[in-house]
Motif scaffolding. Sequence first.
Motif, PDB file in Angstrom:
ATOM      1  N   UNK A   1      10.251  23.884  62.910  1.00 37.48           N
ATOM      2  CA  UNK A   1      11.655  23.970  62.512  1.00 37.48           C
ATOM      3  C   UNK A   1      11.992  25.360  61.968  1.00 37.48           C
ATOM      4  N   UNK A   2      11.055  25.981  61.284  1.00 36.67           N
ATOM      5  CA  UNK A   2      11.277  27.333  60.780  1.00 36.67           C
ATOM      6  C   UNK A   2      11.154  28.368  61.897  1.00 36.67           C
ATOM      7  N   UNK A   3      10.213  28.180  62.782  1.00 33.76           N
ATOM      8  CA  UNK A   3       9.952  29.151  63.853  1.00 33.76           C
ATOM      9  C   UNK A   3      11.101  29.292  64.832  1.00 33.76           C
ATOM     10  N   UNK A   4      11.834  28.228  65.086  1.00 33.87           N
ATOM     11  CA  UNK A   4      12.913  28.301  66.075  1.00 33.87           C
ATOM     12  C   UNK A   4      14.208  28.875  65.496  1.00 33.87           C
ATOM     13  N   UNK A   5      14.221  29.132  64.208  1.00 31.88           N
ATOM     14  CA  UNK A   5      15.401  29.757  63.617  1.00 31.88           C
ATOM     15  C   UNK A   5      15.459  31.216  64.046  1.00 31.88           C
ATOM     16  N   UNK A   6      16.633  31.699  64.453  1.00 31.30           N
ATOM     17  CA  UNK A   6      16.738  33.086  64.902  1.00 31.30           C
ATOM     18  C   UNK A   6      16.429  34.105  63.822  1.00 31.30           C
ATOM     19  N   UNK A   7      16.619  33.735  62.558  1.00 27.39           N
ATOM     20  CA  UNK A   7      16.373  34.679  61.481  1.00 27.39           C
ATOM     21  C   UNK A   7      14.946  34.624  60.938  1.00 27.39           C
ATOM     22  N   UNK A   8      14.091  33.824  61.552  1.00 25.31           N
ATOM     23  CA  UNK A   8      12.696  33.765  61.136  1.00 25.31           C
ATOM     24  C   UNK A   8      12.052  35.124  61.441  1.00 25.31           C
ATOM     25  N   UNK A   9      11.479  35.772  60.437  1.00 27.80           N
ATOM     26  CA  UNK A   9      10.842  37.068  60.677  1.00 27.80           C
ATOM     27  C   UNK A   9       9.718  36.934  61.717  1.00 27.80           C
ATOM     28  N   UNK A  10       9.686  37.836  62.700  1.00 28.35           N
ATOM     29  CA  UNK A  10       8.670  37.749  63.753  1.00 28.35           C
ATOM     30  C   UNK A  10       7.233  37.713  63.213  1.00 28.35           C
ATOM     31  N   UNK A  11       6.962  38.462  62.154  1.00 27.78           N
ATOM     32  CA  UNK A  11       5.605  38.470  61.594  1.00 27.78           C
ATOM     33  C   UNK A  11       5.247  37.097  61.033  1.00 27.78           C
ATOM     34  N   UNK A  12       6.191  36.445  60.396  1.00 30.00           N
ATOM     35  CA  UNK A  12       5.950  35.100  59.870  1.00 30.00           C
ATOM     36  C   UNK A  12       5.794  34.103  61.003  1.00 30.00           C
ATOM     37  N   UNK A  13       6.624  34.230  62.017  1.00 32.90           N
ATOM     38  CA  UNK A  13       6.520  33.347  63.187  1.00 32.90           C
ATOM     39  C   UNK A  13       5.124  33.457  63.802  1.00 32.90           C
ATOM     40  N   UNK A  14       4.614  34.665  63.874  1.00 31.52           N
ATOM     41  CA  UNK A  14       3.270  34.874  64.428  1.00 31.52           C
ATOM     42  C   UNK A  14       2.211  34.224  63.552  1.00 31.52           C
ATOM     43  N   UNK A  15       2.413  34.231  62.233  1.00 32.89           N
ATOM     44  CA  UNK A  15       1.448  33.593  61.330  1.00 32.89           C
ATOM     45  C   UNK A  15       1.502  32.070  61.432  1.00 32.89           C
ATOM     46  N   UNK A  16       2.625  31.530  61.862  1.00 27.48           N
ATOM     47  CA  UNK A  16       2.761  30.083  61.989  1.00 27.48           C
ATOM     48  C   UNK A  16       1.899  29.517  63.109  1.00 27.48           C
TER      49      UNK A  16
END
Length: 145
Positions: free
Chosen positions: A36-51
């Motif tokens: 749910x956090x990863x699909x948000x457009x404002x999710x920082x790419x670095x955090x998305x990668x850590x997910x």
Amino acid sequence: MPSARAAASMVLTRGDWETVGAAHDELALPGYPRWALSVRPDCPPALRARFGSHPKFTHRLRQAGVLDGPAQYATAHGPASRVLEVLSLGPVMFPARVRDAEDALRPLVRQHLGGRVEAWAVLAQLIDTFHGTAPELVVTAGAIA
């Protein structure tokens, strides 16, 4: 999933994203909240990668329309008119990242359109009805001209 989406909707500021990242580093978030956090457009790419980097996770992100960045959006999505419309907002909406898209398209534009007025005129005529990607539009307009 509904509770994960509700929790993800509470992330509002850059500081909130930092808090989420710290919490995830301390104890990995469960799958649905990460999604749910990863699909948000404002999710920082670095955090998305850590997910997650599991192929299934990255595949689901692609299915949801989440991309690695503006360069991938500029070169892989269509229709070209919509992509170029979104990218035209880049200097205002995402100034720090619009250069990636420009850098991805610049060589194609120089090679296929360059300073040829006829090629630019063909591009202008095609853009509203062309269903392919921006690179395909540029190459097509250059070839027709």
